[in-house]
Design a protein around this motif. Structure first.
Motif, PDB file in Angstrom:
ATOM      1  N   LEU A 109      -8.473 -13.695   2.258  1.00  0.00           N
ATOM      2  CA  LEU A 109      -8.780 -12.507   1.455  1.00  0.00           C
ATOM      3  C   LEU A 109      -8.211 -11.230   2.057  1.00  0.00           C
ATOM      4  N   ALA A 110      -7.340 -11.366   3.046  1.00  0.00           N
ATOM      5  CA  ALA A 110      -6.752 -10.186   3.689  1.00  0.00           C
ATOM      6  C   ALA A 110      -5.501  -9.688   2.981  1.00  0.00           C
ATOM      7  N   PHE A 111      -5.123 -10.305   1.869  1.00  0.00           N
ATOM      8  CA  PHE A 111      -3.877  -9.929   1.186  1.00  0.00           C
ATOM      9  C   PHE A 111      -3.834  -8.475   0.697  1.00  0.00           C
ATOM     10  N   PRO A 112      -4.990  -7.809   0.386  1.00  0.00           N
ATOM     11  CA  PRO A 112      -4.892  -6.390  -0.007  1.00  0.00           C
ATOM     12  C   PRO A 112      -4.264  -5.499   1.062  1.00  0.00           C
ATOM     13  N   LEU A 113      -4.302  -5.941   2.328  1.00  0.00           N
ATOM     14  CA  LEU A 113      -3.641  -5.162   3.379  1.00  0.00           C
ATOM     15  C   LEU A 113      -2.136  -5.090   3.138  1.00  0.00           C
ATOM     16  N   ILE A 114      -1.564  -6.167   2.608  1.00  0.00           N
ATOM     17  CA  ILE A 114      -0.143  -6.154   2.249  1.00  0.00           C
ATOM     18  C   ILE A 114       0.057  -5.323   0.988  1.00  0.00           C
ATOM     19  N   ALA A 115      -0.866  -5.473   0.041  1.00  0.00           N
ATOM     20  CA  ALA A 115      -0.717  -4.811  -1.265  1.00  0.00           C
ATOM     21  C   ALA A 115      -0.700  -3.295  -1.140  1.00  0.00           C
ATOM     22  N   VAL A 116      -1.624  -2.745  -0.364  1.00  0.00           N
ATOM     23  CA  VAL A 116      -1.743  -1.290  -0.325  1.00  0.00           C
ATOM     24  C   VAL A 116      -0.612  -0.630   0.448  1.00  0.00           C
ATOM     25  N   TRP A 117       0.131  -1.420   1.241  1.00  0.00           N
ATOM     26  CA  TRP A 117       1.261  -0.836   1.967  1.00  0.00           C
ATOM     27  C   TRP A 117       2.604  -1.186   1.331  1.00  0.00           C
ATOM     28  N   THR A 118       2.573  -1.889   0.202  1.00  0.00           N
ATOM     29  CA  THR A 118       3.807  -2.084  -0.569  1.00  0.00           C
ATOM     30  C   THR A 118       3.711  -1.382  -1.916  1.00  0.00           C
TER      31      THR A 118
ATOM     32  N   ALA B  48      -1.078   7.136  10.053  1.00  0.00           N
ATOM     33  CA  ALA B  48      -1.535   5.903   9.408  1.00  0.00           C
ATOM     34  C   ALA B  48      -0.403   5.248   8.631  1.00  0.00           C
ATOM     35  N   SER B  49       0.416   6.064   7.951  1.00  0.00           N
ATOM     36  CA  SER B  49       1.517   5.527   7.175  1.00  0.00           C
ATOM     37  C   SER B  49       2.535   4.838   8.076  1.00  0.00           C
ATOM     38  N   GLY B  50       2.882   5.476   9.188  1.00  0.00           N
ATOM     39  CA  GLY B  50       3.832   4.867  10.118  1.00  0.00           C
ATOM     40  C   GLY B  50       3.290   3.575  10.714  1.00  0.00           C
ATOM     41  N   LEU B  51       2.000   3.593  11.056  1.00  0.00           N
ATOM     42  CA  LEU B  51       1.375   2.410  11.627  1.00  0.00           C
ATOM     43  C   LEU B  51       1.329   1.281  10.600  1.00  0.00           C
TER      44      LEU B  51
ATOM     45  N   ALA C 250      -6.802   5.360   7.369  1.00  0.00           N
ATOM     46  CA  ALA C 250      -6.626   6.085   6.099  1.00  0.00           C
ATOM     47  C   ALA C 250      -7.227   5.236   4.973  1.00  0.00           C
ATOM     48  N   PRO C 251      -8.566   5.177   4.877  1.00  0.00           N
ATOM     49  CA  PRO C 251      -9.215   4.280   3.909  1.00  0.00           C
ATOM     50  C   PRO C 251      -8.913   4.616   2.459  1.00  0.00           C
ATOM     51  N   GLN C 252      -8.371   5.809   2.206  1.00  0.00           N
ATOM     52  CA  GLN C 252      -8.024   6.150   0.825  1.00  0.00           C
ATOM     53  C   GLN C 252      -6.938   5.241   0.273  1.00  0.00           C
ATOM     54  N   GLN C 253      -6.255   4.508   1.161  1.00  0.00           N
ATOM     55  CA  GLN C 253      -5.242   3.567   0.695  1.00  0.00           C
ATOM     56  C   GLN C 253      -5.846   2.495  -0.218  1.00  0.00           C
ATOM     57  N   LEU C 254      -7.116   2.157   0.015  1.00  0.00           N
ATOM     58  CA  LEU C 254      -7.765   1.115  -0.769  1.00  0.00           C
ATOM     59  C   LEU C 254      -8.307   1.629  -2.093  1.00  0.00           C
TER      60      LEU C 254
END
Length: 426
Positions: free
Chosen positions: A97-106, A7-10, A43-47
């Motif tokens: 509202l999709a910006f959290p996808l960027i947030a959780v991977w930065t 999940a991290s690599g993806l 990996a939903p724990q990212q949120l």
């Protein structure tokens, strides 16, 4: 390979692909967003985050989404507009509202933040070079308006963001480049000045007054920011003075060089500007940019007050302008103001919550502890610049504005998510 490693690599692949393609290749950017969504779902724990600020941001995003869905459901039953168009516009709003996808991977990891900004700039350059033909070259040399295969509004928003980023990040860039020493200091300074001059030139010849106005406000904010930093630091160092002086000098130099073009563009609205300064709003006719906007805003406010709670439905601005009976308004598809258009389409409550969401995102990096001040300042200023461009235009549902919003809002929100040691290696 474990579930989390995959999940991290993806997620990192999706993040960097989206950053590279966001300003130049729409299809690839959507692929990047899809990879980010897939990695987050894997990996939903990212949120999950303990930080209250991130929880509040997610809660406000959920409220906006619910209100938009309700407004769409009501409009589909009551507004005589094509259903497909309404649903498509509703999806465009929800995509903001999709910006959290960027947030959780930065997650506020500043090495990753700089990579994302750098890839976005590289993507912009490569994308424009791909479309730079003889006619675009000639337009640039002649000082004529061109977007190099983009609309001038989108292109000027990109060049203005690049200009601001290059100025606000210069202390950090200088430090990093000097540490590597690929070139003599003088050569680095010349390259930086040439790049800033090019971005400034492209922004000026684009003749987009909304972007100019936003840049003027941003220049004032930057100058005030540097002066406040100077007051906090005291007078024991020349660096804060250098920062404030650089902002002021570049602003004045840019104005001096570009003034003939700016004056020519503003001269087109000399009469309405004079009437506006005297408060004679009633005599301004809708036959120029200022007059059209004033009449648009008056009509739009009237329609908003008719349906203040849920609005007229996503994509309804064009339909509402057709009802105005004013020829110069009918040919437009929106009210040329972000807050007014959102209020007309999804209602005042959704717009107020979205405004509060924007404010929370802007303030998030400022509350981060132990972060690089130049990166924090750059992200906050870039997001403010992007939002300010919507004071006289409405491009929030266009791909170009949406992708840049997702980048800046996501990077800022990332500071509200604690970094995981295993997530900050890429």
């Amino acid at each position: 390979m474990g579930r989390h490693s995959f999940a991290s690599g993806l997620g990192i692949l999706g993040l960097y692909l989206f950053a590279l393609a966001s300003l130049s290749a729409t299809s690839l950017a959507y692929v990047g967003l899809g990879l980010l969504a897939g990695a987050t779902a894997w990996a939903p724990q990212q949120l999950r985050a303990r930080e209250r600020r991130f929880q509040w941001i997610m809660a406000m995003s959920a409220v906006v989404a619910i209100l938009v869905i309700v407004a769409t459901a009501v409009s589909l039953r009551t507004i005589p507009a094509p259903r497909i168009a309404q649903i498509d516009e509703a999806i465009s709003v929800l995509l903001l509202l999709a910006f959290p996808l960027i947030a959780v991977w930065t997650r506020g990891d500043e090495r990753r933040v700089l990579k994302v900004l750098g890839l976005a700039l590289v993507g912009l350059i490569l994308g424009r070079l791909r479309h730079l033909d003889a006619s675009n070259w000639q337009a640039l040399l002649d000082g004529r308006r061109t977007g190099i295969d983009l609309t001038p509004l989108a292109f000027n928003a990109y060049t203005a963001a690049a200009l601001v980023g290059l100025i606000t990040l210069v202390p950090l860039l200088w430090q990093r480049i000097r540490a590597v020493r690929p070139l003599p200091g003088g050569a680095i300074a010349v390259i930086w000045l040439a790049t800033v001059a090019l971005c400034g030139y492209l922004t000026v010849v684009g003749r987009t007054r909304g972007v100019w106005l936003a840049l003027a406000v941003i220049a004032a904010i930057l100058l005030l920011w540097e002066l406040l930093h100077l007051c906090r630091r005291g007078r024991d160092t020349w660096r804060p003075w250098a920062g404030a002086g650089t902002v002021l000098a570049l602003t004045l130099a840019g104005l001096a060089i570009a003034w003939p073009i700016i004056e020519d563009r503003l001269q087109e609205e000399a009469q309405p500007i004079q009437e506006l300064s005297q408060g004679n709003l009633d005599v301004i006719q809708p036959d120029n940019a200022i007059g059209i906007r004033l009449h648009m805003w008056q009509w739009g406010l009237q329609k908003v007050l008719e349906r203040p709670v849920l609005g007229w439905g996503p994509g309804s601005s064009s339909h509402l302008l057709d009802q105005s009976g004013i020829a110069t308004l009918i040919r437009h598809t929106d009210f040329h103001n972000g807050l007014l258009d959102l209020s007309a389409q999804v209602g005042i409550p959704a717009t107020v919550v979205f405004g509060a969401l924007c404010l929370a995102i802007v303030l998030t990096p400022l509350h981060a502890k132990g972060k690089n001040r130049h990166i924090v300042r750059t992200l906050v200023i870039l997001l403010l610049l992007h939002l300010l461009t919507q004071a006289t235009n409405f491009r929030m549902l266009n791909t170009d504005w949406r992708f840049l919003w997702l980048l800046f809002a996501g990077l800022c929100t990332g500071y509200a998510v604690s970094p995981r040691p295993e997530d900050t290696r890429a």
